[in-house]
Design a protein around this motif. Sequence first.
Motif, PDB file in Angstrom:
ATOM      1  N   ILE A 329       0.842  -1.206   0.000  1.00 39.32           N
ATOM      2  CA  ILE A 329       0.000   0.000   0.000  1.00 39.32           C
ATOM      3  C   ILE A 329       0.876   1.254   0.000  1.00 39.32           C
ATOM      4  O   ILE A 329       0.583   2.239  -0.699  1.00 39.32           O
ATOM      5  N   ILE A 330       1.974   1.228   0.754  1.00 39.83           N
ATOM      6  CA  ILE A 330       2.909   2.352   0.722  1.00 39.83           C
ATOM      7  C   ILE A 330       3.504   2.500  -0.678  1.00 39.83           C
ATOM      8  O   ILE A 330       3.639   3.604  -1.214  1.00 39.83           O
ATOM      9  N   GLY A 331       3.852   1.356  -1.272  1.00 38.27           N
ATOM     10  CA  GLY A 331       4.389   1.385  -2.628  1.00 38.27           C
ATOM     11  C   GLY A 331       3.404   1.994  -3.616  1.00 38.27           C
ATOM     12  O   GLY A 331       3.789   2.783  -4.488  1.00 38.27           O
ATOM     13  N   VAL A 332       2.115   1.680  -3.466  1.00 36.62           N
ATOM     14  CA  VAL A 332       1.128   2.207  -4.412  1.00 36.62           C
ATOM     15  C   VAL A 332       0.926   3.704  -4.214  1.00 36.62           C
ATOM     16  O   VAL A 332       0.656   4.437  -5.170  1.00 36.62           O
ATOM     17  N   MET A 333       1.096   4.194  -2.974  1.00 40.18           N
ATOM     18  CA  MET A 333       0.996   5.637  -2.747  1.00 40.18           C
ATOM     19  C   MET A 333       2.098   6.369  -3.496  1.00 40.18           C
ATOM     20  O   MET A 333       1.875   7.413  -4.119  1.00 40.18           O
ATOM     21  N   LEU A 334       3.298   5.818  -3.458  1.00 38.25           N
ATOM     22  CA  LEU A 334       4.412   6.412  -4.202  1.00 38.25           C
ATOM     23  C   LEU A 334       4.176   6.297  -5.704  1.00 38.25           C
ATOM     24  O   LEU A 334       4.527   7.208  -6.470  1.00 38.25           O
ATOM     25  N   ASN A 335       3.570   5.201  -6.128  1.00 37.83           N
ATOM     26  CA  ASN A 335       3.256   5.014  -7.546  1.00 37.83           C
ATOM     27  C   ASN A 335       2.241   6.059  -8.010  1.00 37.83           C
ATOM     28  O   ASN A 335       2.290   6.531  -9.157  1.00 37.83           O
ATOM     29  N   ILE A 336       1.317   6.437  -7.148  1.00 34.36           N
ATOM     30  CA  ILE A 336       0.341   7.477  -7.481  1.00 34.36           C
ATOM     31  C   ILE A 336       1.049   8.806  -7.740  1.00 34.36           C
ATOM     32  O   ILE A 336       0.722   9.530  -8.687  1.00 34.36           O
ATOM     33  N   VAL A 338       4.097   9.147  -8.806  1.00 34.84           N
ATOM     34  CA  VAL A 338       4.788   8.984 -10.096  1.00 34.84           C
ATOM     35  C   VAL A 338       3.826   9.225 -11.248  1.00 34.84           C
ATOM     36  O   VAL A 338       4.132   9.946 -12.209  1.00 34.84           O
ATOM     37  N   ASN A 339       2.644   8.626 -11.188  1.00 30.40           N
ATOM     38  CA  ASN A 339       1.681   8.754 -12.277  1.00 30.40           C
ATOM     39  C   ASN A 339       1.120  10.161 -12.395  1.00 30.40           C
ATOM     40  O   ASN A 339       0.798  10.616 -13.499  1.00 30.40           O
ATOM     41  N   MET A 340       1.000  10.844 -11.272  1.00 28.90           N
ATOM     42  CA  MET A 340       0.577  12.249 -11.334  1.00 28.90           C
ATOM     43  C   MET A 340       1.581  13.069 -12.132  1.00 28.90           C
ATOM     44  O   MET A 340       1.214  13.926 -12.945  1.00 28.90           O
ATOM     45  N   MET A 341       2.851  12.808 -11.919  1.00 37.81           N
ATOM     46  CA  MET A 341       3.894  13.538 -12.632  1.00 37.81           C
ATOM     47  C   MET A 341       3.975  13.103 -14.102  1.00 37.81           C
ATOM     48  O   MET A 341       4.244  13.907 -14.987  1.00 37.81           O
ATOM     49  N   ASN A 342       3.709  11.837 -14.342  1.00 38.03           N
ATOM     50  CA  ASN A 342       3.732  11.327 -15.722  1.00 38.03           C
ATOM     51  C   ASN A 342       2.795  12.105 -16.634  1.00 38.03           C
ATOM     52  O   ASN A 342       3.084  12.320 -17.810  1.00 38.03           O
ATOM     53  N   ALA A 343       1.646  12.505 -16.092  1.00 40.51           N
ATOM     54  CA  ALA A 343       0.649  13.203 -16.905  1.00 40.51           C
ATOM     55  C   ALA A 343       1.226  14.452 -17.552  1.00 40.51           C
ATOM     56  O   ALA A 343       0.887  14.789 -18.690  1.00 40.51           O
ATOM     57  N   PHE A 344       2.111  15.139 -16.846  1.00 40.46           N
ATOM     58  CA  PHE A 344       2.708  16.359 -17.390  1.00 40.46           C
ATOM     59  C   PHE A 344       3.666  16.045 -18.537  1.00 40.46           C
ATOM     60  O   PHE A 344       3.687  16.738 -19.555  1.00 40.46           O
ATOM     61  N   PHE A 345       4.461  14.988 -18.371  1.00 43.43           N
ATOM     62  CA  PHE A 345       5.387  14.603 -19.442  1.00 43.43           C
ATOM     63  C   PHE A 345       4.630  14.126 -20.682  1.00 43.43           C
ATOM     64  O   PHE A 345       5.029  14.404 -21.807  1.00 43.43           O
ATOM     65  N   VAL A 346       3.507  13.405 -20.453  1.00 46.09           N
ATOM     66  CA  VAL A 346       2.685  12.958 -21.573  1.00 46.09           C
ATOM     67  C   VAL A 346       2.058  14.162 -22.273  1.00 46.09           C
ATOM     68  O   VAL A 346       2.045  14.260 -23.502  1.00 46.09           O
ATOM     69  N   SER A 384      11.774  -3.655  -2.287  1.00 49.95           N
ATOM     70  CA  SER A 384      12.365  -3.198  -3.543  1.00 49.95           C
ATOM     71  C   SER A 384      11.364  -2.381  -4.348  1.00 49.95           C
ATOM     72  O   SER A 384      11.723  -1.409  -5.024  1.00 49.95           O
ATOM     73  N   THR A 385      10.089  -2.751  -4.271  1.00 47.32           N
ATOM     74  CA  THR A 385       9.044  -2.000  -4.958  1.00 47.32           C
ATOM     75  C   THR A 385       8.910  -0.591  -4.381  1.00 47.32           C
ATOM     76  O   THR A 385       8.822   0.392  -5.118  1.00 47.32           O
ATOM     77  N   ILE A 386       8.913  -0.496  -3.054  1.00 51.07           N
ATOM     78  CA  ILE A 386       8.820   0.811  -2.395  1.00 51.07           C
ATOM     79  C   ILE A 386       9.976   1.712  -2.811  1.00 51.07           C
ATOM     80  O   ILE A 386       9.784   2.880  -3.182  1.00 51.07           O
ATOM     81  N   LEU A 387      11.195   1.190  -2.756  1.00 48.57           N
ATOM     82  CA  LEU A 387      12.368   1.998  -3.072  1.00 48.57           C
ATOM     83  C   LEU A 387      12.373   2.428  -4.536  1.00 48.57           C
ATOM     84  O   LEU A 387      12.702   3.579  -4.867  1.00 48.57           O
ATOM     85  N   ALA A 388      11.981   1.534  -5.433  1.00 51.15           N
ATOM     86  CA  ALA A 388      11.954   1.865  -6.858  1.00 51.15           C
ATOM     87  C   ALA A 388      10.965   2.994  -7.148  1.00 51.15           C
ATOM     88  O   ALA A 388      11.276   3.943  -7.880  1.00 51.15           O
ATOM     89  N   TYR A 389       9.781   2.921  -6.563  1.00 50.66           N
ATOM     90  CA  TYR A 389       8.787   3.972  -6.778  1.00 50.66           C
ATOM     91  C   TYR A 389       9.246   5.293  -6.144  1.00 50.66           C
ATOM     92  O   TYR A 389       9.011   6.370  -6.703  1.00 50.66           O
ATOM     93  N   ALA A 390       9.868   5.206  -4.969  1.00 49.14           N
ATOM     94  CA  ALA A 390      10.314   6.419  -4.283  1.00 49.14           C
ATOM     95  C   ALA A 390      11.369   7.167  -5.110  1.00 49.14           C
ATOM     96  O   ALA A 390      11.297   8.395  -5.282  1.00 49.14           O
TER      97      ALA A 390
END
Length: 468
Positions: A329-336, A338-346, A384-390
């Motif tokens: 769940i912590i990993g998915v919060m960090l993923n959120i 990331v995806n918020m920022m992705n929208a700007f690059f897209v 590893s998932t948490i660190l990668a997203y962070a």
Amino acid sequence: MNREARFVKNTIIVGIGKITTQIVSFCLLPLYTNSLNPEQYGNVDLFQTYASIIMVIVYLQIEQALFRFLVDARMQKEQESSIMSTAIIFSLAVDIFLTVIGTIVKNIPGISEYAYIFYMVAALHFLENMLQLARGGGDNVTYTIANFCNSVLLIFFNIVFLLVLHMRSEGMFFSIISSSVCSALYIVFKSKVYRRIHLKHFSFQKLKELAAYSFPLVPNAISWWIIGASDRIILSYFLGSAAIGLVTVSQKFSTAIFNVYCIVNITWNEFVSVNISDPESTKFSEMKEIILSSFSAVCIGCISIVPLLFYFLINHQYNDAYFYIPLYIIGVMLNIVVNMMNAFFVGLKKTSDIAKTSAVAGIINIAINLLLVKYIGIYAAALSTILAYAITAVWRIAGLKKYITIKWNYVKIIIIIIQFVITLLLYYLKAAHVFYMINMLIAAAVWLLMNKRYIVNILNIIRRQIKK
């Protein structure tokens, strides 16, 4: 209708279909865990993992280009037809190729079950293409109904294949393929796609333009696949398929949260893409703030409610999954983030910037997994998932400064981190249930205080839309 009102309206429309999907996901969890043992469930998930990466590689993420280019081509019939014809004809050619490969594999003893991977790739991409076509054209109602149909059909086919015919893992494959194809065909006939696609409008030049946009997203998607899926392959090698079954159950809660976020992300991406050139685009900061604080509260609430529901939802064979849920769940919060920022690059069409950071994150994920899996088992995959997203989140935020100004409220961020720490302590110390309830109430109160002004504005927008 102003931009904020359109954003809220589209989010509500898309949300109906996505929320239905999540309800279905939890309704089917007892069916899956009672019909399949951890090893069988792990194998199904592993096949879906393989299908997801094959889909990225063979289709070159063309569906993402289909969406983005259709946004710019709205109300331009000839341009729309050229984009649709090129993307869809290319995809159909790949669909046919994969179906033929699957049929060949199906008739080879010893590896015949791998045929379902190719069938799933073709079916899932067919649906994804149609969904992006509807969304790119601004038809969010059709998009929502198709998602709803997919959910209902998935329930129906799972009941038939798992409960009635007792087909086990093979039944799950049939369910996924059947529901995807039927839902995609709904969009085909509802949107009359066949009237807008013509072979004469297929253009290699247009395909080159679409691929120039989508191809940089391929390494990005591969990197996210590595972060999300390499865990399963590594765990399968070192710990066996049963470990994958535990991870799959552990991720059900975080996946549900992320898929609910996707309701917002779908309209967020469209909103950013349409308005990115607006001189007032710095106002995106306010909308970003309420989205992130809202999902932080959702994540904290989910961690708090898991101890109250876990043993009612999950078969006792999967009890060890309890300990990994908060980490994902912590990993998915960090993923959120990331995806918020992705929208700007897209929106800026800077997809190459996305690829660079994702590649590094993928390498870090695999390295940590391989180093720690022998010592801490499944915890290695979660950490590893948490660190990668962070790392990716921090890198994306820093990289975005070159193009657009996004402000952050650091006081709110600190408050959210403190809430997460308290929630994790309660969870792993297995506190009395009353403390979890109090924690959820506090999280809700903090969220209301943080976003009071925004909430009032959104409620006013919703009220006006309902009146209309």
